[in-house]
Design a protein around this motif. Structure first.
Motif, PDB file in Angstrom:
ATOM      1  N   SER A  51       0.503  -1.390   0.246  1.00 29.26           N
ATOM      2  CA  SER A  51      -0.219   0.194  -0.072  1.00 29.26           C
ATOM      3  C   SER A  51       0.943   1.203   0.139  1.00 29.26           C
ATOM      4  N   ALA A  52       0.404   2.344  -1.040  1.00 32.17           N
ATOM      5  CA  ALA A  52       0.744   3.837  -0.359  1.00 32.17           C
ATOM      6  C   ALA A  52       0.996   4.424   1.191  1.00 32.17           C
ATOM      7  N   ASP A  53       2.004   4.663   1.467  1.00 26.95           N
ATOM      8  CA  ASP A  53       2.265   5.866   2.444  1.00 26.95           C
ATOM      9  C   ASP A  53       0.864   6.180   3.452  1.00 26.95           C
ATOM     10  N   SER A  54       0.567   7.104   2.028  1.00 27.22           N
ATOM     11  CA  SER A  54      -0.939   7.561   2.600  1.00 27.22           C
ATOM     12  C   SER A  54      -1.917   7.483   2.413  1.00 27.22           C
ATOM     13  N   VAL A  55      -2.279   5.661   2.392  1.00 26.59           N
ATOM     14  CA  VAL A  55      -3.502   5.199   2.800  1.00 26.59           C
ATOM     15  C   VAL A  55      -3.203   4.459   3.551  1.00 26.59           C
ATOM     16  N   LYS A  56      -1.974   4.041   3.733  1.00 21.75           N
ATOM     17  CA  LYS A  56      -1.679   3.068   5.056  1.00 21.75           C
ATOM     18  C   LYS A  56      -2.863   3.022   6.336  1.00 21.75           C
ATOM     19  N   GLY A  57      -3.771   2.299   7.257  1.00 21.46           N
ATOM     20  CA  GLY A  57      -3.841   2.387   8.339  1.00 21.46           C
ATOM     21  C   GLY A  57      -5.433   2.375   7.557  1.00 21.46           C
ATOM     22  N   ARG A  58      -5.725   3.457   7.106  1.00 24.04           N
ATOM     23  CA  ARG A  58      -6.843   3.837   6.467  1.00 24.04           C
ATOM     24  C   ARG A  58      -7.125   2.968   5.254  1.00 24.04           C
ATOM     25  N   PHE A  59      -6.833   2.331   4.908  1.00 24.84           N
ATOM     26  CA  PHE A  59      -7.084   1.895   3.332  1.00 24.84           C
ATOM     27  C   PHE A  59      -6.874  -0.235   3.434  1.00 24.84           C
ATOM     28  N   THR A  60      -7.755  -0.612   2.843  1.00 22.68           N
ATOM     29  CA  THR A  60      -7.530  -2.189   2.878  1.00 22.68           C
ATOM     30  C   THR A  60      -8.084  -2.923   1.880  1.00 22.68           C
ATOM     31  N   ILE A  61      -6.685  -3.263   1.101  1.00 20.13           N
ATOM     32  CA  ILE A  61      -6.980  -4.204   0.005  1.00 20.13           C
ATOM     33  C   ILE A  61      -7.395  -5.606   0.234  1.00 20.13           C
ATOM     34  N   SER A  62      -8.006  -6.302  -0.357  1.00 21.23           N
ATOM     35  CA  SER A  62      -8.474  -8.162  -0.201  1.00 21.23           C
ATOM     36  C   SER A  62      -9.304  -8.695  -1.610  1.00 21.23           C
ATOM     37  N   ARG A  63      -9.252  -9.445  -1.767  1.00 18.18           N
ATOM     38  CA  ARG A  63      -9.433 -10.012  -2.566  1.00 18.18           C
ATOM     39  C   ARG A  63     -10.416 -11.909  -2.370  1.00 18.18           C
ATOM     40  N   ASP A  64     -11.405 -11.374  -3.193  1.00 21.04           N
ATOM     41  CA  ASP A  64     -12.511 -13.074  -2.608  1.00 21.04           C
ATOM     42  C   ASP A  64     -12.386 -13.755  -4.011  1.00 21.04           C
ATOM     43  N   SER A  65     -11.101 -14.609  -4.089  1.00 19.71           N
ATOM     44  CA  SER A  65     -11.066 -15.750  -4.834  1.00 19.71           C
ATOM     45  C   SER A  65     -11.945 -16.133  -5.836  1.00 19.71           C
ATOM     46  N   ALA A  66     -12.756 -16.516  -4.831  1.00 23.66           N
ATOM     47  CA  ALA A  66     -14.300 -17.682  -5.681  1.00 23.66           C
ATOM     48  C   ALA A  66     -15.168 -16.612  -6.393  1.00 23.66           C
ATOM     49  N   LYS A  67     -14.881 -14.865  -6.156  1.00 19.60           N
ATOM     50  CA  LYS A  67     -15.425 -14.403  -7.203  1.00 19.60           C
ATOM     51  C   LYS A  67     -14.870 -13.417  -8.060  1.00 19.60           C
ATOM     52  N   ASN A  68     -13.503 -13.420  -8.004  1.00 20.37           N
ATOM     53  CA  ASN A  68     -12.354 -13.268  -9.106  1.00 20.37           C
ATOM     54  C   ASN A  68     -12.646 -11.429  -8.112  1.00 20.37           C
ATOM     55  N   THR A  69     -12.825 -11.151  -7.217  1.00 21.45           N
ATOM     56  CA  THR A  69     -13.046  -9.869  -7.007  1.00 21.45           C
ATOM     57  C   THR A  69     -12.159  -9.470  -5.755  1.00 21.45           C
ATOM     58  N   VAL A  70     -11.848  -8.324  -6.185  1.00 15.78           N
ATOM     59  CA  VAL A  70     -10.413  -7.415  -5.595  1.00 15.78           C
ATOM     60  C   VAL A  70     -11.434  -6.085  -4.778  1.00 15.78           C
ATOM     61  N   TYR A  71     -11.484  -5.997  -3.330  1.00 11.99           N
ATOM     62  CA  TYR A  71     -11.932  -4.658  -2.541  1.00 11.99           C
ATOM     63  C   TYR A  71     -10.717  -3.908  -2.555  1.00 11.99           C
ATOM     64  N   LEU A  72     -11.380  -2.330  -2.310  1.00 11.53           N
ATOM     65  CA  LEU A  72     -10.515  -1.468  -1.682  1.00 11.53           C
ATOM     66  C   LEU A  72     -11.654  -0.353  -0.329  1.00 11.53           C
ATOM     67  N   GLN A  73     -11.303  -1.153   0.644  1.00 12.55           N
ATOM     68  CA  GLN A  73     -12.113  -0.959   2.394  1.00 12.55           C
ATOM     69  C   GLN A  73     -10.967   0.278   2.186  1.00 12.55           C
ATOM     70  N   MET A  74     -12.192   1.856   2.289  1.00 12.34           N
ATOM     71  CA  MET A  74     -11.966   2.702   2.139  1.00 12.34           C
ATOM     72  C   MET A  74     -12.046   3.393   3.695  1.00 12.34           C
ATOM     73  N   ASN A  75     -11.606   3.816   4.605  1.00 14.41           N
ATOM     74  CA  ASN A  75     -12.073   4.453   6.073  1.00 14.41           C
ATOM     75  C   ASN A  75     -10.663   5.530   6.094  1.00 14.41           C
ATOM     76  N   SER A  76     -12.030   6.792   7.182  1.00 14.09           N
ATOM     77  CA  SER A  76     -10.888   8.102   7.814  1.00 14.09           C
ATOM     78  C   SER A  76     -11.594   8.321   6.512  1.00 14.09           C
ATOM     79  N   LEU A  77     -12.117   8.825   5.460  1.00 12.73           N
ATOM     80  CA  LEU A  77     -11.931   9.206   4.237  1.00 12.73           C
ATOM     81  C   LEU A  77     -11.504  10.843   4.687  1.00 12.73           C
ATOM     82  N   LYS A  78     -10.480  11.433   3.294  1.00 11.71           N
ATOM     83  CA  LYS A  78     -10.436  12.889   3.323  1.00 11.71           C
ATOM     84  C   LYS A  78     -10.994  13.487   1.656  1.00 11.71           C
TER      85      LYS A  78
END
Length: 121
Positions: free
Chosen positions: A59-86
């Motif tokens: 992850s980029a330093d600017s989003v560490k601790g706020r954004f989380t990337i994850s994937r669901d292999s069964a769905k072939n889908t990647v997510y970006l959970q974005m918290n504490s948005l600025k």
């Protein structure tokens, strides 16, 4: 290869959004998925990336601790959970796929169409 990004929208500062990227057309277990963003008048900026196999992330330093990337292999889908948005997170967010876990855009060979994220102050 097709990448379909969704989940963008308008949110107040401090709020959260979850972006999704549905992927098809290649054996993604061999590859990496990344999120980038581009604000008006600015260069495309790396946000986060994940390796399909094993789930290693970067992850980029600017989003560490706020954004989380994850994937669901069964769905072939990647997510970006974005918290504490600025407000400075406002941009069009793109998902992309490539072969290397990196923040360098040229290492990604297929890109989705982008989804707008707007954070109001």
């Amino acid at each position: 290869v097709q990448l379909q990004a969704s989940g963008g929208g308008l949110v107040q500062a401090g709020g959260s959004l979850r972006l999704s990227c549905a992927a098809s057309g290649r054996t993604f277990s061999r590859y990496v998925m990344g999120w980038f963003r581009q604000a008006p008048g600015k260069e495309r900026e790396f946000v986060a990336a994940i390796r399909w196999s094993g789930g290693a992330t970067y992850s980029a330093d600017s989003v560490k601790g706020r954004f989380t990337i994850s994937r669901d292999s069964a769905k072939n889908t990647v997510y970006l959970q974005m918290n504490s948005l600025k407000p400075e997170d406002t941009a069009v967010y793109y998902c992309a796929t490539g072969g290397v876990l990196t923040g360098i855009p040229s290492e990604y060979d297929f890109w989705g169409q982008g989804t707008q994220v707007t954070v109001s102050s």
